[in-house]
Write an enzyme that holds these catalytic residues in place. Structure first.
Site, PDB file in Angstrom:
ATOM      1  N   HIS A   1       0.873  -1.174   0.000  1.00 50.48           N
ATOM      2  CA  HIS A   1       0.000   0.000   0.000  1.00 50.48           C
ATOM      3  C   HIS A   1       0.910   1.223   0.000  1.00 50.48           C
ATOM      4  CE1 HIS A   1      -3.201  -2.726   1.997  1.00 50.48           C
ATOM      5  NE2 HIS A   1      -3.419  -2.641   0.697  1.00 50.48           N
TER       6      HIS A   1
ATOM      7  N   GLU B   1       1.612   3.380   3.075  1.00 52.72           N
ATOM      8  CA  GLU B   1       2.132   2.728   4.283  1.00 52.72           C
ATOM      9  C   GLU B   1       3.635   2.612   4.114  1.00 52.72           C
ATOM     10  OE1 GLU B   1      -0.196  -0.839   4.835  1.00 52.72           O
ATOM     11  OE2 GLU B   1      -2.086   0.298   4.721  1.00 52.72           O
TER      12      GLU B   1
ATOM     13  N   HIS C   1       3.410  -3.733   6.420  1.00 49.99           N
ATOM     14  CA  HIS C   1       2.320  -2.772   6.248  1.00 49.99           C
ATOM     15  C   HIS C   1       2.361  -1.729   7.363  1.00 49.99           C
ATOM     16  CE1 HIS C   1      -0.327  -4.634   3.072  1.00 49.99           C
ATOM     17  NE2 HIS C   1       0.520  -5.637   3.311  1.00 49.99           N
TER      18      HIS C   1
ATOM     19  N   GLU D   1       2.267  -5.402  10.631  1.00 48.47           N
ATOM     20  CA  GLU D   1       1.779  -4.025  10.723  1.00 48.47           C
ATOM     21  C   GLU D   1       2.691  -3.297  11.715  1.00 48.47           C
ATOM     22  OE1 GLU D   1      -0.819  -2.822   9.050  1.00 48.47           O
ATOM     23  OE2 GLU D   1      -1.862  -4.610   8.316  1.00 48.47           O
TER      24      GLU D   1
END
Length: 478
Positions: A118, A121, A225, A316
Site C-alpha cells: 500500500h 504505508e 504494512h 503491521e
C-alpha cells in the site's frame, strides 16, 4: 551537489578520501597552515559516519540510486534486479543478499521481505533500505549476520507499489491517495483466492510478484504494512472447514504460524504489548489470526502459502501509516532485532532432497507431513529439494510419486536444532525413476477457490485458549 538524488548524496563521500587526503596535506603545507590541514583531515575521519544511509523518505530516484550503489559496492554478496514494472513503468527492484546472490544453491533456503504494497504505508519501505545497509555493512564483522548471509539467500523488495508512494501528496496517518496502485486497485485484494472467486483485473504489480514466486523456492516471507502494530498470520479468508464458525481461519501449520508471528512480535517492545493503536483489536502478545481480525479476499499472504509453498505473515509496524521522518529511527530501533530474528526462522524444521535408487534427484514429488497436508500439495523443486517448516517434535514424512505407493519415513526435530540450518534429511526412494514425464512435470495447482467444497474441519482448526479469547473479544467489541 545540486541535482544529485538525496539518497545518493552521502554515498558519494566514499570516493572522496583518496583524493582529498593528499590535497589537504598539500594545501596545509603550501600555506604553512597546519591548522587547516588538521581540520581537513579531521573532517575526512568523520566521513564513515556521514556515509550511513540517512533516516528519511527516499523517493524512487533516491531509492534506486541507493540500491544500485549497494549492488556496486557489495557486488560479491548482492544482486539487484527488477521483477517487473508498475502501471506507470517504475521498476519493482529486488536486492538479493547472500553468499551466492545470483543463483539458488542446494540446501540454501530462499527468504523474502516485501514492503510498501500500500503506497501510503511507508515505514516498511524505509526499514527495508536500512536492513539492506545493516546486512551488507555487518557482513564479516558481526558473526550472526555473517552466518545468516552464509546460510540464507535473502530477497528484499522495498516497494511493491512505487506509483502509490509517489502519488501521496499530503502524508496522513489514516488514509491517503496512494494506497492503491495507479489503476486504483488495492494490491492486497488482487491475488487469486482459495476460498471464493476474486473477479478483479490482475494488476501489473501483482502479476510481477506471481511470476517471481514461480522462479524461486521461497520458504519464508513477511509483508510489511502500516496502520496498526501487530503480526497477523494466515488465513485471511476462510470457510467452515478452516474454522470460520469460530471466528478464525487456521492453516494446517497453525502452530508454526503462531510461533513465527510471536517470534517477530516478542522482540518488538511496542508490538508485544498488544493493541498499541487503540483500534479495538485484541492482539494478545502482539499477534492475531488474519480472519479473526477481519476477513480479506485476494490477500497476498494466503496466496504465498497456498500456491507458492511459502509461509508468509503480515507485519503491521506503525499506528500512523505515513509518520514524520523524525520517527523513522525510532521504528528502526524497535524492529531491527525482530527483522533479523524472523529471517533466522527460515532454518526451522527439516530440509533435504528426494532421490531414486540411482541417486537422481526427483523434481515435483509431493513431500508433506502426514497429518498436515496442503490443499495444493507441497512438492520438490527442480533439484529434488524440499523445505518443511516445523517446530520440534516427531513427524512422519509422506513422499508421493505418481504410480507408486506412498513412502513414509519418520523424523524427529530436536529442541534447539536451529543453528542456521534445518535438520537435513535426504530421502532415497526404493525404486528406480521410470517416471511418467507428463505426470511428474505438470504439478500446477489450479487457481480456483480450492477450499470452497470442503465441509469438514481439519485437526488444526480445533479451539485453543488463545483463539477462544480472540473469538470472545471479536464478538463483543468488533
Amino acid at each position: 551537489m545540486e541535482g544529485t538524488p538525496p539518497g545518493l548524496r552521502v554515498l558519494r563521500l566514499h570516493s572522496f578520501p583518496k583524493v582529498l587526503l593528499p590535497t589537504c596535506t598539500f594545501l596545509g603545507n603550501w600555506g604553512n597552515n597546519m591548522d587547516f590541514a588538521r581540520l581537513c583531515i579531521g573532517l575526512l575521519l568523520l566521513l564513515p559516519l556521514a556515509a550511513a544511509l540517512d533516516f528519511r523518505y527516499h523517493h524512487q530516484d533516491a531509492m534506486e540510486a541507493y540500491l544500485k550503489s549497494v549492488a556496486h559496492n557489495y557486488s560479491s554478496v548482492t544482486h539487484l534486479h527488477s521483477i517487473g514494472e508498475s502501471v506507470k513503468g517504475r521498476n519493482l527492484w529486488v536486492l538479493v543478499v547472500g553468499r551466492f546472490p545470483r543463483e539458488h544453491r542446494v540446501g540454501i533456503p530462499e527468504f523474502k521481505y516485501m514492503a510498501n504494497m500500500h503506497g501510503d504505508e511507508t515505514v516498511g519501505r524505509e526499514l527495508m533500505l536500512h536492513l539492506i545497509d545493516y546486512l551488507v555493512t555487518n557482513d564479516g564483522k558481526d558473526p550472526e549476520i555473517t552466518q545468516l548471509i552464509n546460510s540464507t539467500r535473502i530477497h528484499i523488495l522495498p516497494s511493491m507499489n512505487p506509483d502509490g508512494f509517489e502519488a501521496v501528496k499530503k502524508p496522513d496517518c489514516f488514509y491517503s491517495v496512494g494506497r492503491e496502485n495507479s489503476n486504483y486497485y488495492d494490491l492486497n485484494r488482487n491475488f487469486p483466492d482459495a476460498f471464493e472467486y476474486n473477479n478483479v483485473s490482475t494488476q501489473p504489480e501483482t502479476k510481477a510478484v506471481m511470476e517471481w514466486l514461480k522462479t524461486e523456492t521461497f520458504v519464508l516471507s513477511a509483508n510489511l504494512h502500516g496502520g496498526a502494530v501487530v503480526a497477523s498470520y494466515p488465513f485471511d479468508n476462510g470457510v467452515p472447514a478452516t474454522g470460520t464458525l469460530h471466528h478464525r481461519s487456521l492453516t494446517p501449520d497453525d502452530d508454526v504460524f503462531q510461533y513465527l508471528a510471536h517470534t517477530y512480535a516478542s522482540r518488538n517492545p511496542n508490538m508485544k504489548t498488544g493493541n498499541q493503536c487503540k483500534n479495538i483489536m485484541n492482539s494478545r502478545n502482539g499477534i492475531i489470526n488474519g480472519y479473526s481480525w477481519y476477513p480479506l479476499k485476494g490477500g497476498m499472504q494466503d496466496y504465498n502459502y497456498i500456491w507458492a509453498q511459502c509461509f508468509e505473515i503480515t507485519l503491521e509496524l506503525s499506528c500512523c501509516k505515513y509518520p514524520r521522518e523524525e520517527k523513522l529511527l525510532f521504528f528502526w530501533n524497535d524492529n531491527k532485532h525482530s527483522l533479523i530474528e524472523y529471517m533466522k526462522q527460515v532454518h526451522l524444521g527439516v530440509k533435504g532432497q528426494v532421490f531414486d535408487q540411482n541417486k537422481n534427484p526427483l523434481p515435483h514429488v509431493i513431500v508433506e507431513i502426514q497429518d498436515r497436508k496442503h490443499i495444493c500439495p507441497y512438492r520438490t523443486n527442480k533439484f529434488g529439494e524440499y523445505y518443511l517448516l516445523l517446530l520440534p517434535g516427531s513427524y512422519t514424512i509422506n513422499v508421493t510419486v505418481p504410480g507408486h505407493d506412498p513412502y513414509l519415513t519418520k523424523v524427529i526435530i530436536p529442541e534447539n536444532s536451529q543453528k542456521f540450518s534445518a535438520l537435513k534429511k535426504d530421502i532415497v526412494l526404493p525404486f528406480r525413476g521410470q517416471w511418467n514425464p507428463v505426470l511428474i512435470s505438470n504439478p500446477s495447482c489450479p487457481t480456483d477457490p480450492l477450499y470452497s467444497h470442503l465441509s469438514s474441519s481439519s485437526p488444526a482448526t480445533k479451539s485453543s485458549l488463545l483463539l477462544f479469547v480472540l473469538c470472545l473479544f471479536h464478538i463483543f467489541f468488533k
